[in-house]
Design an enzyme around this catalytic site. Structure first.
Site, PDB file in Angstrom:
ATOM      1  N   LYS A  22       0.846  -1.204   0.000  1.00 28.25           N
ATOM      2  CA  LYS A  22       0.000   0.000   0.000  1.00 28.25           C
ATOM      3  C   LYS A  22       0.878   1.250   0.000  1.00 28.25           C
ATOM      4  CE  LYS A  22      -1.646   1.595   4.050  1.00 28.25           C
ATOM      5  NZ  LYS A  22      -1.349   3.006   4.338  1.00 28.25           N
ATOM      6  N   ASN A  23       1.908   1.247   0.829  1.00 24.54           N
ATOM      7  CA  ASN A  23       2.722   2.462   0.973  1.00 24.54           C
ATOM      8  C   ASN A  23       3.734   2.644  -0.147  1.00 24.54           C
ATOM      9  OD1 ASN A  23       1.224   3.021   3.184  1.00 24.54           O
ATOM     10  ND2 ASN A  23       2.767   2.398   4.679  1.00 24.54           N
ATOM     11  N   CYS A 117      -4.605  12.337  12.633  1.00 26.46           N
ATOM     12  CA  CYS A 117      -5.394  11.096  12.620  1.00 26.46           C
ATOM     13  C   CYS A 117      -5.217  10.473  13.993  1.00 26.46           C
ATOM     14  CB  CYS A 117      -4.936  10.171  11.493  1.00 26.46           C
ATOM     15  SG  CYS A 117      -3.365   9.422  11.838  1.00 26.46           S
ATOM     16  N   ARG A 122       0.615  14.479  12.834  1.00 22.37           N
ATOM     17  CA  ARG A 122       1.098  14.197  11.471  1.00 22.37           C
ATOM     18  C   ARG A 122       1.077  15.437  10.582  1.00 22.37           C
ATOM     19  NH1 ARG A 122      -1.161   8.551   9.534  1.00 22.37           N
ATOM     20  NH2 ARG A 122       0.688   8.666   8.200  1.00 22.37           N
ATOM     21  N   ASP A 305       5.014   0.563  11.866  1.00 15.68           N
ATOM     22  CA  ASP A 305       3.784  -0.063  11.351  1.00 15.68           C
ATOM     23  C   ASP A 305       3.635  -1.517  11.776  1.00 15.68           C
ATOM     24  OD1 ASP A 305       3.702   1.694   8.145  1.00 15.68           O
ATOM     25  OD2 ASP A 305       3.242   2.308  10.194  1.00 15.68           O
ATOM     26  N   ARG A 397      -8.464  -0.536   4.799  1.00 19.16           N
ATOM     27  CA  ARG A 397      -7.626   0.495   4.167  1.00 19.16           C
ATOM     28  C   ARG A 397      -6.319  -0.093   3.668  1.00 19.16           C
ATOM     29  NH1 ARG A 397      -7.181   6.083   7.191  1.00 19.16           N
ATOM     30  NH2 ARG A 397      -6.024   6.319   5.263  1.00 19.16           N
TER      31      ARG A 397
HETATM   32  C1  EPZ Z   1       4.330   6.947   6.158  1.00 20.13           C
HETATM   33  O1  EPZ Z   1       3.559   7.973   6.746  1.00 20.13           O
HETATM   34  C2  EPZ Z   1       3.419   5.742   6.070  1.00 20.13           C
HETATM   35  N1  EPZ Z   1       2.287   6.055   5.204  1.00 20.13           N
HETATM   36  C3  EPZ Z   1       2.927   5.350   7.465  1.00 20.13           C
HETATM   37  O2  EPZ Z   1       2.154   4.165   7.334  1.00 20.13           O
HETATM   38  C4  EPZ Z   1       4.149   5.055   8.327  1.00 20.13           C
HETATM   39  O3  EPZ Z   1       3.719   4.766   9.641  1.00 20.13           O
HETATM   40  C5  EPZ Z   1       5.080   6.265   8.347  1.00 20.13           C
HETATM   41  O4  EPZ Z   1       5.447   6.619   6.995  1.00 20.13           O
HETATM   42  C6  EPZ Z   1       6.365   6.005   9.121  1.00 20.13           C
HETATM   43  O5  EPZ Z   1       7.023   4.899   8.566  1.00 20.13           O
HETATM   44  C7  EPZ Z   1       2.491   6.064   3.847  1.00 20.13           C
HETATM   45  O6  EPZ Z   1       3.572   5.823   3.365  1.00 20.13           O
HETATM   46  C8  EPZ Z   1       1.294   6.367   3.010  1.00 20.13           C
HETATM   47  P1  EPZ Z   1       6.351  10.371   8.231  1.00 20.13           P
HETATM   48  P2  EPZ Z   1       4.137   9.490   6.764  1.00 20.13           P
HETATM   49  O7  EPZ Z   1       6.189  11.605   7.442  1.00 20.13           O
HETATM   50  O8  EPZ Z   1       5.008   9.701   5.584  1.00 20.13           O
HETATM   51  C9  EPZ Z   1       6.464  13.662  11.648  1.00 20.13           C
HETATM   52  C10 EPZ Z   1       0.335   2.753   7.704  1.00 20.13           C
HETATM   53  O9  EPZ Z   1      -0.097   2.225   8.734  1.00 20.13           O
HETATM   54  N2  EPZ Z   1       6.414  14.634  10.533  1.00 20.13           N
HETATM   55  O10 EPZ Z   1       7.558   9.508   7.991  1.00 20.13           O
HETATM   56  O11 EPZ Z   1       2.993  10.388   6.980  1.00 20.13           O
HETATM   57  C11 EPZ Z   1       5.187  12.847  11.743  1.00 20.13           C
HETATM   58  O12 EPZ Z   1       4.235  13.534  12.524  1.00 20.13           O
HETATM   59  C12 EPZ Z   1       0.771   4.200   7.728  1.00 20.13           C
HETATM   60  O13 EPZ Z   1       0.465   2.182   6.585  1.00 20.13           O
HETATM   61  C13 EPZ Z   1       6.504  15.989  10.826  1.00 20.13           C
HETATM   62  O14 EPZ Z   1       6.608  16.390  11.988  1.00 20.13           O
HETATM   63  O15 EPZ Z   1       5.055   9.458   8.062  1.00 20.13           O
HETATM   64  C14 EPZ Z   1       5.653  11.568  12.402  1.00 20.13           C
HETATM   65  O16 EPZ Z   1       5.698  11.767  13.808  1.00 20.13           O
HETATM   66  C15 EPZ Z   1       0.556   4.826   9.102  1.00 20.13           C
HETATM   67  N3  EPZ Z   1       6.459  16.886   9.802  1.00 20.13           N
HETATM   68  C16 EPZ Z   1       7.075  11.381  11.875  1.00 20.13           C
HETATM   69  O17 EPZ Z   1       7.475  12.678  11.369  1.00 20.13           O
HETATM   70  C17 EPZ Z   1       6.353  16.502   8.490  1.00 20.13           C
HETATM   71  O18 EPZ Z   1       6.344  17.364   7.597  1.00 20.13           O
HETATM   72  C18 EPZ Z   1       7.188  10.391  10.727  1.00 20.13           C
HETATM   73  O19 EPZ Z   1       6.221  10.748   9.781  1.00 20.13           O
HETATM   74  C19 EPZ Z   1       6.263  15.121   8.209  1.00 20.13           C
HETATM   75  C20 EPZ Z   1       6.309  14.205   9.243  1.00 20.13           C
END
Ligand code: EPZ
Length: 417
Positions: A22-23, A117, A122, A305, A397
């Protein structure tokens, strides 16, 4: 509202085949906006988030030419609309992945700011900081990100913290920018590497993917995308843990063990017997597991995850397991539900202390987010008696045909409308 009913206590037996990640498919679908023509993507999982992303691309002017089995052909010639509607973005945060491609292709983008969420705020501040560095004007108003860019210029972008979709978004924007972009402190997830490879196959000039520095030489145009989505390492890990938690013998096929090193090591440390081959991992019955500690971390660390699923496994292990969630601020919602099944878990901020118990009891349960739902399913498979899990739309999802796959492994599981 669908519910899933599980009669637990049956060791799983047999084979399960993992689908496309998915990701990995979500950023690749967004990347089709960078091209104009017929994009062919194979290995596309039939999960709700994919349907949402396809609906979003269609709203932007793309057209689904065909979608049979796992092969999707999407025509992005007619992409004209630069606004992503609130109702779609609010159901899926990953919709923010269209920002980079829209800025690069249409030089404009208006995408609803993704709300938080269940697992955390996020924000996408790091995405927006990167787009500004490439010369885009980004204004937030009325809950929307309004982006404009006469021409994106290559730049040096440093990510204050590692962001998976932030890295993907900037890579896509930089692919069509003028000049060279260097992204530093980038995500190393396999899904990011895969996106870079698919873009390069379409004519992009990206190097360094898989390390913490990615360099992109902008090109004027990209050919339509053509690729097969990599297997879903989180789905694979979920089924491996399903085999382990039920004391069964399960072979997980079509997976990439190199993508699951951290999980494999932790499971073996816990005493799980694994047979690892080139594209399959087999779980064999083992006695009572030992409690082990994990701390989640960006790849190649232990994936956040799989934290909820691993916690379910530790509720039955001998001893105390300390689980540290370093990536998200609120990703322990499954703990309270597991406690209602008899688990002994105490939470202290980002740390969960799990004291193993000898058995879990089935109970009515409520899913809160995608991976927490998977955790409850795993615990229910191992629990004595019946569990009824509500709000299973979370599961749909990211898991394709989960109850069918588990039934074929011998689980007593059914969905009621
Ligand atoms: C991706 O989300 C995945 N989703 C998530 O999978 C996964 O948990 C996550 O990466 C971490 O591996 C997809 O790829 C569609 P991040 P993403 O940006 O990119 C903070 C699932 O269950 N952050 O790496 O949104 C954020 O709040 C989902 O399949 C900022 O502060 O995660 C988090 O605490 C859930 N500012 C951390 O960084 C930003 O601009 C990591 O987030 C971006 C992120």
């Amino acid at each position: 509202m669908d519910k899933i009913i599980i009669e637990g206590g049956r060791p799983l037996q047999g084979e399960v085949t993992v689908g496309g990640a998915k990701n990995a498919v979500l950023p690749v679908l967004a990347a089709t906006l960078l091209t104009s023509g017929l994009n062919e993507i194979r290995g596309v999982p039939r999960v709700r988030d994919v349907n949402t992303m396809i609906a979003l691309l269609t709203a932007l002017g793309a057209r689904v030419e065909s979608f049979e089995e796992d092969r999707l052909v999407i025509d992005t010639t007619g992409v004209r609309q630069h606004e992503a509607p609130y109702d779609l973005v609010s159901t899926m945060r990953a919709s923010c992945l269209v920002l980079g491609p829209l800025l690069a292709r249409l030089r404009r983008a208006r995408v609803s700011l993704p709300g938080g969420c269940a697992i955390g705020a996020r924000p996408i501040d790091l995405h927006l900081k990167g787009f500004r560095a490439l010369g885009a004007q980004i204004v937030l108003d009325e809950g929307y990100v309004n982006g404009k860019a006469y021409r994106l210029q290559g730049a040096h972008v440093y990510f204050d913290s590692i962001t998976v979709t932030g890295t993907a978004n900037l890579m896509m924007a930089a692919a069509l920018a003028d000049g060279e972009t260097v992204l530093e402190n980038t995500a190393r997830e396999p899904e990011v590497v895969f996106l870079a490879d698919v873009l390069n196959q379409a004519g992009a000039k990206i190097s360094g993917q898989g390390t913490d520095v990615i360099t992109i030489q902008g090109v004027p145009v990209l050919k339509p995308l053509d690729g097969r989505i990599i297997p879903d390492r989180i789905e694979a890990g979920t089924y491996i843990i399903a085999g382990a938690i039920t004391g069964g013998e399960v072979e997980v096929k079509n997976c990439v063990p190199e993508h699951l090193e951290a999980l494999i090591h932790k499971l073996q440390e816990a005493g799980v017997v694994l047979q690892v081959s080139a594209n399959a991992i087999q779980v064999k019955p083992a006695g009572r597991l030992n409690a082990v500690n994990i701390r989640t971390h960006p790849h190649p660390g232990f994936p956040t995850d799989l934290q909820a699923q691993f916690m379910a496994l530790m509720t039955l292990a001998g001893g105390q397991s300390v689980i540290l969630e370093n990536v998200f601020e609120n990703r322990f919602m499954h703990a309270a539900e597991l406690c209602r099944m008899g688990a002994a878990i105490t939470l202290e901020g980002h740390t969960a202390i799990v004291r193993g118990v000898s058995e879990l009891g089935g109970a009515p349960l409520m899913a809160t987010d995608l991976r927490a739902s998977a955790s409850l399913v795993l615990a229910a498979l191992a629990a004595r008696g019946e569990s009824v899990i509500s709000r299973v739309y979370h599961i749909d999802r990211g898991y394709e045909k989960m109850e069918q796959k588990l039934s074929r492994l011998g689980a007593s599981i059914r969905r009621v409308r």
